[in-house]
Enzyme design. Structure first.
Site, PDB file in Angstrom:
ATOM      1  N   GLN A 173       0.828  -1.205   0.000  1.00  0.00           N
ATOM      2  CA  GLN A 173       0.000   0.000   0.000  1.00  0.00           C
ATOM      3  C   GLN A 173       0.864   1.257   0.000  1.00  0.00           C
ATOM      4  OE1 GLN A 173      -3.291  -0.103  -0.409  1.00  0.00           O
ATOM      5  NE2 GLN A 173      -3.511   2.133  -0.390  1.00  0.00           N
ATOM      6  N   VAL A 190      -6.720   7.185  -2.806  1.00  0.00           N
ATOM      7  CA  VAL A 190      -5.740   6.181  -2.353  1.00  0.00           C
ATOM      8  C   VAL A 190      -5.451   6.346  -0.859  1.00  0.00           C
ATOM      9  CG1 VAL A 190      -3.521   5.093  -2.847  1.00  0.00           C
ATOM     10  CG2 VAL A 190      -4.682   6.396  -4.642  1.00  0.00           C
ATOM     11  N   SER A 235      -5.805   1.230   4.601  1.00  0.00           N
ATOM     12  CA  SER A 235      -6.524   0.708   3.449  1.00  0.00           C
ATOM     13  C   SER A 235      -7.298  -0.561   3.781  1.00  0.00           C
ATOM     14  CB  SER A 235      -5.544   0.397   2.311  1.00  0.00           C
ATOM     15  OG  SER A 235      -6.215  -0.352   1.306  1.00  0.00           O
ATOM     16  N   HIS A 284      -7.914  -2.791   1.719  1.00  0.00           N
ATOM     17  CA  HIS A 284      -7.275  -3.907   1.019  1.00  0.00           C
ATOM     18  C   HIS A 284      -6.324  -4.681   1.934  1.00  0.00           C
ATOM     19  CE1 HIS A 284      -8.749  -3.725  -3.079  1.00  0.00           C
ATOM     20  NE2 HIS A 284      -8.786  -2.396  -2.951  1.00  0.00           N
ATOM     21  N   ASP A 322     -11.127  -5.538  -5.782  1.00  0.00           N
ATOM     22  CA  ASP A 322     -11.526  -4.694  -6.898  1.00  0.00           C
ATOM     23  C   ASP A 322     -11.949  -5.639  -8.010  1.00  0.00           C
ATOM     24  OD1 ASP A 322     -10.840  -2.477  -5.442  1.00  0.00           O
ATOM     25  OD2 ASP A 322      -8.808  -2.342  -6.288  1.00  0.00           O
ATOM     26  N   GLU A 381     -16.230   4.690  -5.991  1.00  0.00           N
ATOM     27  CA  GLU A 381     -15.465   3.690  -6.749  1.00  0.00           C
ATOM     28  C   GLU A 381     -16.429   2.597  -7.147  1.00  0.00           C
ATOM     29  OE1 GLU A 381     -12.108   2.057  -4.668  1.00  0.00           O
ATOM     30  OE2 GLU A 381     -11.047   3.964  -4.594  1.00  0.00           O
ATOM     31  N   HIS A 413     -14.793  -1.389  -6.299  1.00  0.00           N
ATOM     32  CA  HIS A 413     -14.357  -1.879  -4.993  1.00  0.00           C
ATOM     33  C   HIS A 413     -15.533  -2.447  -4.176  1.00  0.00           C
ATOM     34  CE1 HIS A 413     -11.559  -1.503  -1.387  1.00  0.00           C
ATOM     35  NE2 HIS A 413     -12.741  -1.698  -0.820  1.00  0.00           N
TER      36      HIS A 413
HETATM   37 ZN    ZN Z   1     -10.144  -1.184  -3.946  1.00  0.00          ZN
END
Ligand code: ZN
Length: 380
Positions: A267, A287, A293, A295, A302, A346, A349
């Site tokens: 990241q 970001v 994050s 993630h 994603d 987004e 995501h």
């Molecule tokens: Zn994402």
């Protein structure tokens, strides 16, 4: 005669003493039997041994007959802070397992709160926040905020401040403040140590450098947008993502995965790459900084379409919006919730939260932060 008289005279005090002794002994026995009988009745009524001792020695036996299993009364009788003037109040206030319960009730009564209001106050904080709250003057908007089960006592001043500044309604204000949205991004964050599918990571909830999800597995390349990539995720999330992809395929859609788990250092690299390419403003919106994050939790993916390079324009995107909740996934960064998620819309995501939470989030049109604040932020 004199002799007899003497004998009788000698026997009388002895008899009396013996009689008295027997009576006393019998009384003591009866008293103990009676005491034990009353004490066992009190036990059946839900009172502890300590409380029962108090009840019996303070002649409250008749009184408590009307209040079976009243935990607040029990706590009051056990407490060194018991106040006879507040007896009627104790019996009506809903019990909470707080170590300073009775002391705090006394203070709150002194401030002027009613029994119902005190029950409400006790429901919205732990022992410490109730203790702190009981030291302040009567607040103005108790009902307005604390009818919401997830409102927190210790946040009252922040609610007032935030509401004055932004003018949201009470419920929205409570949700936002509980999520620390009144604090600066990335500055004053909550440290997260949750590896469940309910983990929250955003600009106010920090996973940290050491956070590595348990049970990471690789996603087989046949489900990837780019088969040369390597994508990992938590096994529970990967399993459900694959089931979803197969279900979409059965209906004629080519749904794929673009990326999943990203470590702290991954990241960091992504963040700096985008920062160099597009600048500060872009990364602030799109970001996350390393450690913040989703993630990194291993529960976020994603998605992509096998038929189009712009996911937001694909048929797969439409399918996901309609169906992903059935597989435990939620559309994470909606346009309408940008203010709460702190991330610009987004399309690609999605986040795995399990089927139960996903269904509620879908039905009530929430974002994950709102679900988190409403359903996981209660004080019980
Ligand atoms: Zn994402």
């Amino acid at each position: 005669m004199t002799k007899l008289k003497k004998k009788v005279k000698l026997k009388m005090p002895a008899k009396i003493i013996l009689g008295l002794f027997v009576t006393l002994f019998a009384s003591v026995i009866l008293f103990f039997i009676g005491y034990m009988y009353l004490e066992s009745n009190l036990k059946k009524l839900g009172y502890s041994e300590k409380a029962s001792e108090f009840i019996l020695s303070n002649f409250k036996y008749q009184y408590v007959q009307d209040y079976p299993s009243n935990k607040t009364l029990n706590a009051a009788f056990e407490s060194q802070y018991y106040d006879e003037n507040n007896l009627e109040h104790y019996s009506k206030i809903v019990y909470k397992n707080h170590s300073h319960l009775i002391k705090n009730i006394n203070s709150l009564l002194k401030v002027g709160y009613t029994d119902r209001e005190i029950s409400m106050i006790l429901n919205h904080g732990d022992d410490k926040s109730v203790s702190d709250f009981s030291k302040r003057e009567r607040i103005k908007y108790l009902e307005e905020f604390y009818t919401y089960s997830f409102a927190r006592l210790e946040n009252y001043d922040r609610y007032i401040h935030y509401m004055n500044e932004y003018g949201d309604d009470e419920e929205t204000t409570i949700i936002k403040v509980n999520l620390n949205l009144d604090k600066e991004d990335y500055a004053d964050y909550v440290e997260v140590n949750d590896y469940s599918n309910m983990v929250l990571a955003n600009k106010h909830y920090y996973l940290g450098e050491a956070y590595v999800p348990k049970n990471l597995i690789k996603v087989s390349s046949e489900y990837l947008k780019n088969s040369k990539n390597e994508v990992e995720g938590v096994n529970e999330a990967v399993g459900n993502a694959i089931t979803m992809i197969k279900a979409a395929k059965a209906e004629g859609y080519d749904l794929r995965i673009n990326s999943g788990y990203r470590s702290f250092s991954d990241q960091e690299e992504v963040y700096h790459t985008y920062l160099d390419l597009y600048g500060e403003n872009y990364v602030l919106n799109y970001v996350s900084r390393a450690g913040f994050s989703e993630h990194q939790t291993g529960y976020a993916f994603d998605f992509a379409s096998g038929n189009s390079d712009v996911f937001a324009e694909s048929e797969e995107y439409k399918w996901m919006i309609k169906n992903s909740y059935k597989y435990g996934f939620i559309y994470r960064f909606l346009k309408s919730k940008e203010e709460i998620t702190g991330v610009k819309h987004e399309a690609w995501h999605f986040r795995y939260v399990g089927k139960k939470a996903a269904k509620i989030i879908d039905e009530e049109e929430l974002c994950f932060e709102e679900y988190y604040a409403k359903y996981l932020g209660r004080i019980d």
